[in-house]
Design a protein around this motif. Structure first.
Motif, PDB file in Angstrom:
ATOM      1  N   ASN A   1       1.953   2.573  -2.923  1.00  8.17           N
ATOM      2  CA  ASN A   1       3.231   3.303  -2.783  1.00  8.17           C
ATOM      3  C   ASN A   1       3.824   3.731  -4.336  1.00  8.17           C
ATOM      4  O   ASN A   1       4.151   4.688  -4.078  1.00  8.17           O
ATOM      5  N   VAL A   2       4.035   2.679  -5.144  1.00  8.52           N
ATOM      6  CA  VAL A   2       4.869   2.869  -6.179  1.00  8.52           C
ATOM      7  C   VAL A   2       3.964   3.518  -7.369  1.00  8.52           C
ATOM      8  O   VAL A   2       4.382   4.652  -7.968  1.00  8.52           O
TER       9      VAL A   2
ATOM     10  N   LYS B   1       2.497  -2.350  -2.332  1.00 11.76           N
ATOM     11  CA  LYS B   1       3.340  -1.905  -3.397  1.00 11.76           C
ATOM     12  C   LYS B   1       2.632  -1.058  -4.591  1.00 11.76           C
ATOM     13  O   LYS B   1       3.110   0.022  -5.038  1.00 11.76           O
TER      14      LYS B   1
ATOM     15  N   TRP C   1       8.464  -1.447   2.762  1.00 10.20           N
ATOM     16  CA  TRP C   1       8.225  -0.004   2.848  1.00 10.20           C
ATOM     17  C   TRP C   1       9.513   0.706   2.504  1.00 10.20           C
ATOM     18  O   TRP C   1       9.467   1.642   1.828  1.00 10.20           O
TER      19      TRP C   1
ATOM     20  N   ASP D   1      10.282   0.705  -1.141  1.00  6.30           N
ATOM     21  CA  ASP D   1       9.198   1.423  -1.786  1.00  6.30           C
ATOM     22  C   ASP D   1       9.486   2.778  -1.771  1.00  6.30           C
ATOM     23  O   ASP D   1       9.402   3.591  -2.650  1.00  6.30           O
TER      24      ASP D   1
ATOM     25  N   GLU E   1      12.082   3.857  -3.983  1.00  9.50           N
ATOM     26  CA  GLU E   1      11.799   4.124  -5.099  1.00  9.50           C
ATOM     27  C   GLU E   1      10.963   5.332  -5.195  1.00  9.50           C
ATOM     28  O   GLU E   1      11.033   6.110  -6.447  1.00  9.50           O
TER      29      GLU E   1
END
Length: 348
Positions: free
Chosen positions: A92-93, A89, A145, A148, A151
């Motif tokens: 990804n974010v 996370k 996923w 994520d 977002e």
């Protein structure tokens, strides 16, 4: 004028292939690949810079290279490859937020391309037969996923509003499959026995890795903007896919399906979240009209031929002995069977 393109996530298979393909194009003068580890594969004439997109250093790299195009391919699909769900996370974010902040301060930036996923739609029996880019799934992803990626897309939309001078394209790719890529779906269909949710045979859609690369190249060099679904033509059912792979199936009752995913995850056999289990119940298919109209892409592989190429190159097709099938099925069922409580009678 030739392009200078910065590509994130080049140490992963698809990112490395894309950087190599882009660097071979005459319209591109320079490709800078960024990742936290050196690529284990050939990235052609692309340059490699070791950097973490979660760090402010990415802004300095963007400024120093004077990149006019950024292709973001660093959204990690599986927690195992990131070192756990927390790290996944963060990359990804948080990584996307840091990258977009750097893009915000880059005056030379003209184009941003983001590799997303069809998982942002989720899976539901109330979804339409084909999902268009303007639709929202009836049951959007709640973890992993898919969440994520949803977002990430929200942050990208915010960036587009703040920098209207930058062309932004987001590609929602169907499950990518092929001879070289490894995903949760390729692991799933490589199992000796493929577990399914009892009573469900969902429609699936695949995208060959070659077509995924071509779509990304066209989005980078062409006029594409906004959100675009990308998938191979046609659909196949889960049962058909298992038969193509020469894999027997075992049906698991719906209440035990999530536990099934946990068992396979902990055993390192396949990585399945609760949202992916829903996908194995209800499936998901994309409308690809914009892919043709905006990208001008006619995929070289249909969903069926993409899956068959995966099967052929992985050597999956074959006959499994009943002894092996029965042994795997017994082991799976024993793991899913709840332990009897003290003082209770177990009925045979």
């Amino acid at each position: 004028m030739s392009r200078t393109v910065l590509v994130t996530g080049v140490s992963r298979y698809l990112g490395g292939r894309f950087a190599r393909a882009l660097a071979s194009r005459s319209e591109v003068g320079r490709v800078i690949g960024v990742d936290v580890i050196a690529p284990p594969h050939d990235i052609g004439d692309a340059e490699f810079v070791r950097a973490d997109i979660r760090n402010a250093m990415i802004g300095r790299i963007l400024q120093q290279t004077e990149a006019d195009t950024v292709v973001h391919m660093s959204v990690i699909a599986t927690p195992n490859s990131a070192g756990g769900r927390t790290a996944q996370k963060e990359v990804n974010v948080i990584g996307t937020m840091q990258l977009l902040a750097a893009c915000q301060r880059a005056p030379r930036l003209q184009r941003l391309v983001v590799k997303s996923t069809s998982a942002v739609y989720g899976s539901s029996p109330r979804d339409p037969a084909m999902l268009t880019e303007t639709m929202t799934g009836k049951n959007p992803p709640r973890s992993g996923w898919g969440k994520d990626s949803a977002e990430v897309e929200e942050y990208v939309r915010g960036f587009g509003r703040r920098r209207p001078d930058v062309e932004v394209a987001t590609l929602r790719l169907a499950n990518v499959i092929g001879p070289g890529i490894r995903t949760s779906m390729t692991d799933y269909f490589s199992l000796p026995v493929v577990p399914t949710v009892l009573g469900f045979d969902p429609r699936l859609q695949f995208l060959h890795e070659d077509d995924a690369i071509e779509a990304l190249v066209r989005a980078t060099l062409g006029p594409a903007q906004d959100v675009i679904n990308v998938a191979g033509d046609g659909v196949i059912t889960l049962g058909q896919a298992a038969r193509f792979a020469g894999r027997p199936t075992v049906g698991i009752a719906s209440p035990l399906a999530e536990l099934m995913g946990t068992v396979y995850h902990r055993g390192g056999l396949a990585d399945f979240s609760a949202d992916q289990i829903r996908y194995l119940r209800f499936g998901r298919c994309l409308d690809t009209t914009r892919m043709r109209e905006v990208l001008g892409l006619e995929p070289a592989y249909t969903t069926r031929s993409a899956f068959q190429d995966f099967v052929r190159t992985r050597g999956l097709r074959g006959v499994f002995s009943p002894t092996v099938v029965n042994a795997v099925e017994r082991k799976l069922v024993s793991r899913l069977r709840p332990e009897p409580q003290p003082g209770t009678e177990v009925l045979q």
